[in-house]
Design a protein around this motif. Structure first.
Motif, PDB file in Angstrom:
ATOM      1  N   MET A 113      -9.048  -0.438   4.320  1.00 38.31           N
ATOM      2  CA  MET A 113      -9.829  -1.633   4.684  1.00 38.31           C
ATOM      3  C   MET A 113     -10.484  -2.284   3.477  1.00 38.31           C
ATOM      4  O   MET A 113     -10.529  -3.514   3.376  1.00 38.31           O
ATOM      5  N   LYS A 114     -10.945  -1.469   2.545  1.00 37.61           N
ATOM      6  CA  LYS A 114     -11.687  -2.042   1.410  1.00 37.61           C
ATOM      7  C   LYS A 114     -10.816  -2.983   0.565  1.00 37.61           C
ATOM      8  O   LYS A 114     -11.343  -3.830  -0.163  1.00 37.61           O
ATOM      9  N   GLY A 115      -9.503  -2.866   0.674  1.00 36.55           N
ATOM     10  CA  GLY A 115      -8.626  -3.712  -0.142  1.00 36.55           C
ATOM     11  C   GLY A 115      -7.943  -4.836   0.624  1.00 36.55           C
ATOM     12  O   GLY A 115      -7.276  -5.674   0.011  1.00 36.55           O
ATOM     13  N   LEU A 149      -0.675  11.176  12.330  1.00 35.71           N
ATOM     14  CA  LEU A 149      -1.087  11.845  11.088  1.00 35.71           C
ATOM     15  C   LEU A 149       0.103  11.802  10.131  1.00 35.71           C
ATOM     16  O   LEU A 149       1.169  12.362  10.430  1.00 35.71           O
ATOM     17  N   SER A 150      -0.077  11.126   9.007  1.00 37.99           N
ATOM     18  CA  SER A 150       1.082  10.833   8.146  1.00 37.99           C
ATOM     19  C   SER A 150       1.782  12.095   7.651  1.00 37.99           C
ATOM     20  O   SER A 150       2.998  12.117   7.512  1.00 37.99           O
ATOM     21  N   ALA A 152      -1.373  -1.878   9.712  1.00 39.62           N
ATOM     22  CA  ALA A 152      -1.489  -0.468  10.124  1.00 39.62           C
ATOM     23  C   ALA A 152      -2.830   0.113   9.672  1.00 39.62           C
ATOM     24  O   ALA A 152      -3.052   1.321   9.741  1.00 39.62           O
ATOM     25  N   SER A 187       2.510  -1.264  -4.596  1.00 41.47           N
ATOM     26  CA  SER A 187       1.168  -0.771  -4.900  1.00 41.47           C
ATOM     27  C   SER A 187       0.650  -1.563  -6.087  1.00 41.47           C
ATOM     28  O   SER A 187       1.429  -1.955  -6.959  1.00 41.47           O
ATOM     29  N   ARG A 188      -0.656  -1.773  -6.126  1.00 38.12           N
ATOM     30  CA  ARG A 188      -1.232  -2.499  -7.288  1.00 38.12           C
ATOM     31  C   ARG A 188      -0.989  -1.702  -8.577  1.00 38.12           C
ATOM     32  O   ARG A 188      -1.084  -2.227  -9.663  1.00 38.12           O
ATOM     33  N   GLY A 243      -7.446  10.690  -0.149  1.00 37.64           N
ATOM     34  CA  GLY A 243      -7.189   9.560   0.747  1.00 37.64           C
ATOM     35  C   GLY A 243      -8.472   8.955   1.294  1.00 37.64           C
ATOM     36  O   GLY A 243      -9.568   9.214   0.799  1.00 37.64           O
ATOM     37  N   ASP A 299      -8.776  -8.538  -0.405  1.00 33.62           N
ATOM     38  CA  ASP A 299      -8.225  -8.790  -1.757  1.00 33.62           C
ATOM     39  C   ASP A 299      -6.744  -9.118  -1.699  1.00 33.62           C
ATOM     40  O   ASP A 299      -6.274 -10.084  -2.316  1.00 33.62           O
ATOM     41  N   VAL A 300      -6.025  -8.286  -0.970  1.00 32.95           N
ATOM     42  CA  VAL A 300      -4.564  -8.434  -0.918  1.00 32.95           C
ATOM     43  C   VAL A 300      -4.198  -9.704  -0.148  1.00 32.95           C
ATOM     44  O   VAL A 300      -3.312 -10.460  -0.555  1.00 32.95           O
ATOM     45  N   ALA A 305      -0.448  -1.432   4.798  1.00 39.80           N
ATOM     46  CA  ALA A 305      -1.079  -0.121   5.026  1.00 39.80           C
ATOM     47  C   ALA A 305      -2.133   0.071   3.937  1.00 39.80           C
ATOM     48  O   ALA A 305      -2.302   1.162   3.387  1.00 39.80           O
ATOM     49  N   GLY A 328       0.844  -1.195   0.000  1.00 44.73           N
ATOM     50  CA  GLY A 328       0.000   0.000   0.000  1.00 44.73           C
ATOM     51  C   GLY A 328       0.874   1.236   0.000  1.00 44.73           C
ATOM     52  O   GLY A 328       1.482   1.575   1.022  1.00 44.73           O
ATOM     53  N   ALA A 329       0.961   1.871  -1.163  1.00 39.66           N
ATOM     54  CA  ALA A 329       1.815   3.065  -1.291  1.00 39.66           C
ATOM     55  C   ALA A 329       0.991   4.338  -1.180  1.00 39.66           C
ATOM     56  O   ALA A 329       1.228   5.321  -1.880  1.00 39.66           O
ATOM     57  N   GLY A 330      -0.010   4.306  -0.286  1.00 38.33           N
ATOM     58  CA  GLY A 330      -0.773   5.516  -0.005  1.00 38.33           C
ATOM     59  C   GLY A 330      -0.009   6.370   0.999  1.00 38.33           C
ATOM     60  O   GLY A 330       1.193   6.170   1.227  1.00 38.33           O
ATOM     61  N   ASN A 363     -12.118   6.906  14.690  1.00 32.14           N
ATOM     62  CA  ASN A 363     -12.410   7.576  13.417  1.00 32.14           C
ATOM     63  C   ASN A 363     -13.850   8.109  13.370  1.00 32.14           C
ATOM     64  O   ASN A 363     -14.119   9.145  12.765  1.00 32.14           O
TER      65      ASN A 363
END
Ligand SMILES: NC(=O)C1=CN([C@@H]2O[C@H](COP(=O)(O)OP(=O)(O)OC[C@H]3O[C@@H](n4cnc5c(N)ncnc54)[C@H](OP(=O)(O)O)[C@@H]3O)[C@@H](O)[C@H]2O)C=CC1
Ligand SMILES: O=C(CO)COP(=O)(O)O
Length: 347
Positions: free
Chosen positions: A95-97, A152-153, A119, A72-73, A291, A100-101, A92, A49-51, A205
């Motif tokens: 949640m929606k992915g 906070l990133s 994370a 990242s996909r 994001g 799948d991963v 990272a 996850g390269a977010g 959240n």
């Protein structure tokens, strides 16, 4: 003055490429600006996850001299290449992915020693499982560690100081992850309550959305303090039903993350609430949000769980109704203020 002993080889993410295309990319001899010496036994860390968060965590591990691959996909590196020889696989993924991963790597050749770190701060809508439960189910013989805290990133990318928690019932795994990410600007604590640490970061959240609404309506500091404190009570209530320890919610991953996200315009969840209060629809907000705001889906899952288990979570319920368009922000506020009178603690 440059101390040769304080040099590290740092992976640098080339700006012109997709971040994940820079697996173990350009390395440069660099003064240890983070105060870390090259570790005697650098670890191989695969970050999925390269977010925003995956990239920030990749930078932290790389700055400590570890070998970091960021997947990242959308990047050109195959997943299998990134996973090869990984000591740590850190997800990272939003949640929606996650499911799948997990499915993609379930049958990959992964060493039994490899530690999984999650994370992600969300809940699976189908199963209501936490991300660590999803990873542990797929990899029952591996240590699974949760990394969660007020992180906070964007602040971490600016190298501002922060602290976090790595939690696992496998102490040695948590300690190894602690070592990989710790630096003078990122203080990492261990905790044995994996579920509590994970739920703290996830449940806050929803309260962050409510806090954004509170600030968007300019309700003042007293209202905000009341909201966040009662929000924490709800988080503890849900956590206890799940089996998490109460004390964990008063630590960095609970109260700490609440304070960060409920007070910062950098939080996407807070932004959702703030913009709802200024009259935008959820669809408009999400279309322009940079994001992921996990609280939107988490809120739906929590309402479902609360109904099944008969848990009273009034703030979460009002956030849910607001997100569904069933109430306006002002109506949600009135509903909360006019609830039946009761003692502060009755559970
Ligand atoms: N940003 C922050 O400050 C923090 C975020 N977190 C948590 O970390 C998680 C990620 O957040 P963040 O990085 O900000 O979110 P982003 O939206 O920036 O990144 C999400 C990442 O997940 C990937 N992803 C989503 N679905 C899939 C899929 N089906 N297959 C493969 N990859 C997928 C995205 O890939 P793609 O780019 O290809 O869509 C992207 O790399 C969230 O759970 C968040 O709550 C935790 C602490 C701090
Ligand atoms: O979890 C976070 C900080 O700890 C990030 O918050 P947002 O997802 O709301 O941006």
């Amino acid at each position: 003055m440059t101390n040769p002993k304080s040099k590290i080889r740092q992976a640098r993410f080339a700006s012109e490429a997709h971040p994940s295309d820079t697996l173990l990319c350009t390395t440069e001899e660099k003064t240890a600006s983070d105060g870390q010496n090259l570790p005697p036994n650098p670890k191989s860390v695969a970050i999925l996850g390269a977010g925003a968060w995956g990239t920030a965590l990749a930078n932290l591990a790389a700055a400590n001299g570890h070998r970091v691959g960021l997947w990242s996909r959308r990047g050109s590196q195959p997943l299998e290449t990134i996973l090869e020889d990984a000591d740590i696989i850190l997800s990272a993924i939003s949640m929606k992915g996650v499911a799948d991963v997990v499915e993609q790597i379930k049958y990959a050749p992964i060493s039994p020693e490899t530690i999984f770190v999650t994370a992600t701060k969300g809940l699976d809508p189908q199963t209501t499982c936490t991300p660590s439960q999803v990873w542990q189910t797929a990899f029952p013989d591996h240590a699974v560690v949760v990394l969660s805290g007020p992180n906070l990133s964007q602040e971490i990318e600016l190298k501002l100081p922060a602290a976090t928690v790595v939690a696992s019932d496998v102490t040695a795994a948590a300690e190894l992850v602690q070592l990989v990410f710790s630096s003078h600007r990122f203080r990492v604590y261990t905790n044995p309550d994996r579920l509590g640490v994970e739920l703290g970061g996830t449940l806050k959240n929803v309260i962050a959305i409510a806090s954004g609404v509170c600030d968007g309506l300019h309700l003042g500091t007293n209202a905000k303090a009341a909201l966040v404190t009662r929000g924490l009570t709800e988080m503890v209530r849900i956590g206890n039903i799940w089996g998490a320890k109460t004390g964990t919610f008063y630590g960095l991953s609970g109260l700490g993350d609440l304070l960060a996200t409920c007070n910062s315009p950098l939080s996407r969840n807070y932004q959702v609430g703030y913009q709802l209060a200024s009259g935008q629809t959820l669809t408009e907000i999400l279309a322009n949000l940079s994001g992921t705001a996990e609280g939107v889906n988490t809120c739906q899952v929590l309402v479902q769980i609360a109904q099944q288990k008969n848990i009273v979570i009034p703030i979460t319920e009002q956030v849910y109704r607001l997100l569904q368009g069933e109430v306006t922000p002002r109506q949600a506020l009135d509903e909360l203020m006019l609830r039946d009178m009761k003692p502060e603690y009755n559970d």
